[in-house]
Enzyme design. Sequence first.
Site, PDB file in Angstrom:
ATOM      1  N   GLU A   3       0.838  -1.198   0.000  1.00 40.52           N
ATOM      2  CA  GLU A   3       0.000   0.000   0.000  1.00 40.52           C
ATOM      3  C   GLU A   3       0.876   1.252   0.000  1.00 40.52           C
ATOM      4  O   GLU A   3       2.086   1.196   0.181  1.00 40.52           O
ATOM      5  CB  GLU A   3      -0.906   0.038   1.242  1.00 40.52           C
ATOM      6  CG  GLU A   3      -2.290  -0.578   1.041  1.00 40.52           C
ATOM      7  CD  GLU A   3      -3.218   0.319   0.222  1.00 40.52           C
ATOM      8  OE1 GLU A   3      -2.753   1.368  -0.301  1.00 40.52           O
ATOM      9  OE2 GLU A   3      -4.405  -0.022   0.098  1.00 40.52           O
TER      10      GLU A   3
ATOM     11  N   ASN B 273      -9.927   5.501   2.287  1.00 42.28           N
ATOM     12  CA  ASN B 273      -8.924   5.279   1.253  1.00 42.28           C
ATOM     13  C   ASN B 273      -8.812   6.508   0.350  1.00 42.28           C
ATOM     14  O   ASN B 273      -9.561   7.480   0.477  1.00 42.28           O
ATOM     15  CB  ASN B 273      -9.304   4.053   0.397  1.00 42.28           C
ATOM     16  CG  ASN B 273      -8.629   2.789   0.854  1.00 42.28           C
ATOM     17  OD1 ASN B 273      -7.430   2.791   1.134  1.00 42.28           O
ATOM     18  ND2 ASN B 273      -9.374   1.708   0.955  1.00 42.28           N
TER      19      ASN B 273
ATOM     20  N   ASP C 168      -9.886   1.799  -4.304  1.00 45.30           N
ATOM     21  CA  ASP C 168      -8.919   1.766  -3.207  1.00 45.30           C
ATOM     22  C   ASP C 168      -8.116   3.070  -3.250  1.00 45.30           C
ATOM     23  O   ASP C 168      -8.684   4.152  -3.254  1.00 45.30           O
ATOM     24  CB  ASP C 168      -8.042   0.517  -3.333  1.00 45.30           C
ATOM     25  CG  ASP C 168      -7.360   0.114  -2.039  1.00 45.30           C
ATOM     26  OD1 ASP C 168      -7.024   1.000  -1.233  1.00 45.30           O
ATOM     27  OD2 ASP C 168      -7.131  -1.091  -1.839  1.00 45.30           O
TER      28      ASP C 168
END
Length: 302
Positions: free
Chosen positions: A22, A155, A205
């Site tokens: 991430e 997100n 996301d």
Amino acid sequence: MVSVREGAAVEPVGDVVAELGEGPYWVPEDDCLLWVDIPRGELHRTYFPSRETLTVDLGAVSAAFPALGGGILTAGGSRLVLHLPAERGEKWTSRTIGEVPAREGVRFNDAAVDPAGRVWVGSMHIDETDPLGELLRLDPGGELTTVVKGVTISNGISWSPDGGRMYYVDSPTRRVDVFDYDPATGEAFQRRVFCDVSAFPGVPDGLTVDADGYIWVAMHGGSALLRITSDGERDAVLELPVSMPTSCAFGGPGMSDLYVTTASRGLNEAGRAAEPLAGRLLRLHPGPAGLPSTTTYATLPA
């Protein structure tokens, strides 16, 4: 407006295989990409052109940024922490910059730095079912001010080229929202739906904004990046060889490289065989370039 090369080649960078990669963030002065593996609590620093990755275990980390004045600011658990990297083999030093009371089942997730260096961080429900998270802004004195409540998976935070819009994702809603934004004060207001992506596979996301003001969204579970115009219309879909891209960031020479973090968590043996690049850091050259403001250093509050 630069068109997207929808058949752009995708290449893995380095050898790290993350469970849940991430938060890619380009540091131009160091030719380095910061990114994290959330379940393992690891911060990765991948350098170019060598592609060497240095990894440090921080225990809890979900996002990382270079800090103005030195060091790396991370979000993790319920804290924002400044880390001062040490020489190889030596222990890093760290201090807490801001924190909220720890809550069972809730943790920080995605975070971002606005073009003025102001830090934003979102939290999420770990089981991903209840709206227990928030979107917060780091204010003077280290206070984390709640701006949005009732979030399930926070997100995708980023800004338009002029700084007048802030884009934001609560993944289960399957949409990208937008706020009007005042860069001078950090005030975000008039939240509204920017683009409903429920017609596409997966959920939105992480995201980033390119030099044309178009928004790039990683569709987790959808095997693609979705490019959206500044009017909220679909512009292009860039297919990827992994089912779970998690976020994306521009970097490299001229900000023309696009880096994509991915996940391998949840794949069985057959799934891993079908997706050998799952969990890897990916790089491609899609045509459009990124905004220099997306590499802003985090300004720490006095």
